[in-house]
Scaffold this motif. Structure first.
Motif, PDB file in Angstrom:
ATOM      1  N   ALA A 363      12.880 -18.243   9.453  1.00  0.00           N
ATOM      2  CA  ALA A 363      12.718 -16.809   9.304  1.00  0.00           C
ATOM      3  C   ALA A 363      12.556 -16.534   7.981  1.00  0.00           C
ATOM      4  O   ALA A 363      11.620 -15.423   7.640  1.00  0.00           O
ATOM      5  N   SER A 364      13.106 -17.329   6.913  1.00  0.00           N
ATOM      6  CA  SER A 364      12.902 -17.144   5.743  1.00  0.00           C
ATOM      7  C   SER A 364      11.351 -17.380   5.113  1.00  0.00           C
ATOM      8  O   SER A 364      10.673 -16.401   4.462  1.00  0.00           O
ATOM      9  N   ALA A 367       9.180 -14.439   6.610  1.00  0.00           N
ATOM     10  CA  ALA A 367       9.547 -13.115   5.709  1.00  0.00           C
ATOM     11  C   ALA A 367       8.639 -13.388   4.260  1.00  0.00           C
ATOM     12  O   ALA A 367       8.111 -12.499   3.735  1.00  0.00           O
ATOM     13  N   TYR A 368       8.679 -14.466   3.715  1.00  0.00           N
ATOM     14  CA  TYR A 368       7.947 -14.802   2.343  1.00  0.00           C
ATOM     15  C   TYR A 368       6.293 -14.603   2.743  1.00  0.00           C
ATOM     16  O   TYR A 368       5.738 -13.738   1.825  1.00  0.00           O
ATOM     17  N   GLY A 370       4.973 -12.721   4.965  1.00  0.00           N
ATOM     18  CA  GLY A 370       4.792 -11.350   5.438  1.00  0.00           C
ATOM     19  C   GLY A 370       5.059 -10.272   4.319  1.00  0.00           C
ATOM     20  O   GLY A 370       4.326  -9.199   3.992  1.00  0.00           O
ATOM     21  N   LEU A 371       6.049 -10.610   3.310  1.00  0.00           N
ATOM     22  CA  LEU A 371       6.406  -9.536   2.416  1.00  0.00           C
ATOM     23  C   LEU A 371       5.670 -10.035   0.936  1.00  0.00           C
ATOM     24  O   LEU A 371       5.316  -9.025   0.417  1.00  0.00           O
ATOM     25  N   GLY A 435       3.933 -14.537   9.701  1.00  0.00           N
ATOM     26  CA  GLY A 435       4.147 -13.479   8.523  1.00  0.00           C
ATOM     27  C   GLY A 435       2.946 -12.801   8.449  1.00  0.00           C
ATOM     28  O   GLY A 435       2.860 -11.492   8.140  1.00  0.00           O
ATOM     29  N   TRP A 442       2.511  -4.061  10.861  1.00  0.00           N
ATOM     30  CA  TRP A 442       3.039  -2.824  10.222  1.00  0.00           C
ATOM     31  C   TRP A 442       2.055  -2.183   9.350  1.00  0.00           C
ATOM     32  O   TRP A 442       2.263  -0.984   9.162  1.00  0.00           O
TER      33      TRP A 442
END
Length: 564
Positions: A363-364, A367-368, A370-371, A435, A442
């Motif tokens: 998940a980390s 998130a890296y 994706g963000l 990601g 979004w």
């Protein structure tokens, strides 16, 4: 694996759902119009093409959309819903394919997960353009599964099953299946038995060709009678080949420049994912090494040869796919299988199960990507074109380079410090895809041929045309006209933007209610020519009011000029 497969299925749905309501835009309008025509009169004809029948490709997608509209209504989500169902079913079929190739269930779920999370695969299945990413992709996987799973069957049942499946593949499209036929031919000629079986090739090909040619001839004869066409049935049957070799996309593809071809390859490399393309290429290199050493093709060569043929052919010869490399999509499922085979080889431990620690790390990483990394495809497909138009390409190029460095950073860390096991590399690859897909979901902008165009801008332009009090036709992209129900200017074709004198003449003679152009529907060269043409700008300014709905320029006719 029951709970793991359910979790993967839920994740696939979450990644795909945001794009379910994307506006129908650019080439998608063609099958939308054909589906409405099917519901209205039974034959897929295009009103904006002077009621020509849709035969440039077999109209399998149009009939699928017509069924969806009949069941759920005429909306974007209704037309994309069958694609979502096909996307989920395709993952399960990939799992069965891996099992048929002699690998374990866990490897099958890894391949399915890579496919379900791949951004290009998601958009390909949800796209209502032609069948490249949807029906063609799943039909090719079905053919490969029948080829590998039916090795224990007797000759004729296996030949008939492969033949009818091949006929259905041809009903989705006529050009890309030639790569499947070529791969099948080479494997039967140079492969080891039971895959290398010339008799099987001849029987399956004969059945498939007879099934397709017979049904296609009957269908074209029905189209000729239904629409009262003057062309012969043979001419209608050959329409896909005329289109592929001389007109439409075929002409653009064969005349593509070196820069266009390079841009198309980069679009595929970035959209499909550098990680997936990389591991697929490494598995392909191992296949070449083994084939050279043994002087015969290794097992399961049809899958590898098909993927390599599709990627190389469309890289070298067909560069006209713009921002959305749809022609490559049938190779995605084979690439996922090849990637899993390279990552796990034979020593894969079926007993391995992910832990909570693995879930947190995954998940980390997702998130890296994706963000922090974000949608680097957006920079390549939209910001670079915008920079080219505005004369500011260097900053955008540096931004893309930075994003790719950030993309590679976790892999470099794993290589140097992480004692990168097969599971870690596979999880990192999966996280990079998740990601990017989440960042795209979004974003709320188009993710296909008009990549980066905000959905709000598309809807605002359509609303402006629909509510324009001055009546009459409009000079705009056919997708916008199809969505608004506005008639096109008589005699206008999108290629006319290369001849601004003709555009000016159409504006003077036809007095369209609106003139719409922009970065999403025109080339950079066309936009620069429009801006630099003083005569055209004066003509537009004298009769129309300009509305800047980025990236569109919408010139709406003033009411007092309606009868000028």
């Amino acid at each position: 694996m029951k709970y793991s497969s359910a979790l993967l299925l839920a994740g696939a749905c979450l990644l795909a759902l945001p794009s379910l309501v994307a506006p129908v835009f650019l080439w998608e309008w063609i099958n939308h119009a054909a589906a409405l025509s099917i519901l209205d009169g039974g034959a897929p004809k295009i009103a904006l093409w002077q009621d020509r029948p849709l035969l440039i490709h077999p109209p399998s997608v149009a009939y699928l959309l017509a069924a969806a509209i009949r069941l759920f209504g005429d909306s974007a989500w209704a037309m994309r819903l069958p694609g979502l169902c096909l996307h989920l079913a395709h993952g399960f079929l990939i799992h069965r394919l891996v099992l048929a190739m002699g690998r374990g269930s866990s490897q099958g779920w890894w391949a399915a997960a890579l496919y379900w999370s791949n951004p290009l695969a998601i958009q390909g299945m949800l796209c209502i353009d032609f069948a490249d990413g949807s029906l063609l992709s799943i039909a090719v996987t079905a053919f490969l599964w029948l080829l590998f799973a039916g090795r224990s069957q007797s000759f004729w049942p296996r030949s008939l099953a492969l033949g009818f499946c091949l006929g259905f593949v041809l009903w989705t499209k006529l050009t890309t299946p030639l790569a499947l036929l070529g791969a099948f031919t080479l494997t039967c000629a140079r492969g080891r038995k039971p895959e290398g079986n010339p008799r099987l090739f001849l029987a399956a090909t004969a059945v498939g060709a007879a099934f397709f040619i017979g049904t296609w001839a009957l269908y074209c004869g029905w189209i000729q009678r239904s629409l009262g066409l003057q062309q012969s049935v043979m001419r209608l049957m050959l329409e896909p080949l005329y289109y592929a070799t001389g007109g439409g996309a075929g002409q653009a593809a064969w005349n593509a420049s070196l820069m266009t071809i390079l841009g198309t390859w980069l679009a595929f490399f970035l959209y499909a994912g550098p990680g997936l393309v990389g591991v697929g290429a490494l598995e392909g290199a191992q296949w070449v090494k083994q084939a050279w050493r043994d002087r015969r093709f290794p097992p399961h060569s049809t899958l590898t040869l098909f993927a390599v043929t599709v990627v190389l052919t469309y890289c070298l010869f067909f560069g006209g796919a713009r921002a959305y490399p749809k022609y490559f999509q049938p190779a995605l499922a084979p690439l996922c299988v090849m990637g899993v085979f390279f990552l796990f080889q034979k020593e894969f431990q079926e007993s391995w199960r992910p832990s909570w620690r693995w879930a947190i790390i995954f998940a980390s990483c997702a998130a890296y990507y994706g963000l922090v990394v974000g949608d680097y495809v957006y920079i390549f497909n939209y910001k670079l074109r915008e920079g080219q138009y505005l004369g500011r390409m260097i900053p955008q190029g540096l931004s893309l380079l930075l994003k790719l460095c950030l993309y590679s950073l976790p892999a470099g860390f794993l290589w140097v410090f992480g004692r990168g096991t097969r599971h870690r590399w596979a999880a990192l690859l999966l996280a990079s895809q998740v990601g990017l897909a989440a960042a795209q979901g979004w974003a709320r902008y188009d993710l296909r041929a008009a990549y980066g165009t905000p959905w709000s801008a598309i809807r605002r332009v359509e609303t402006a045309l629909r509510e324009q009090p001055a009546g009459g036709p409009a000079l705009a992209d056919f997708a916008i006209l199809q969505a608004t129900g506005v008639e096109p200017v008589r005699g206008f074709r999108p290629s006319d933007w290369d001849d601004l004198r003709k555009i000016a003449k159409l504006i003077r003679d036809e007095k369209p209610r609106a003139v719409v152009y922009g970065l999403s529907v025109n080339t950079v060269a066309q936009l620069r020519a429009i801006d630099a043409d003083q005569e055209l700008q004066e003509l537009l300014s004298s009769r129309y009011t300009l509305y800047r709905i980025e990236p569109f320029r919408a010139w709406l006719r003033r009411e007092e000029m309606a009868h000028d």
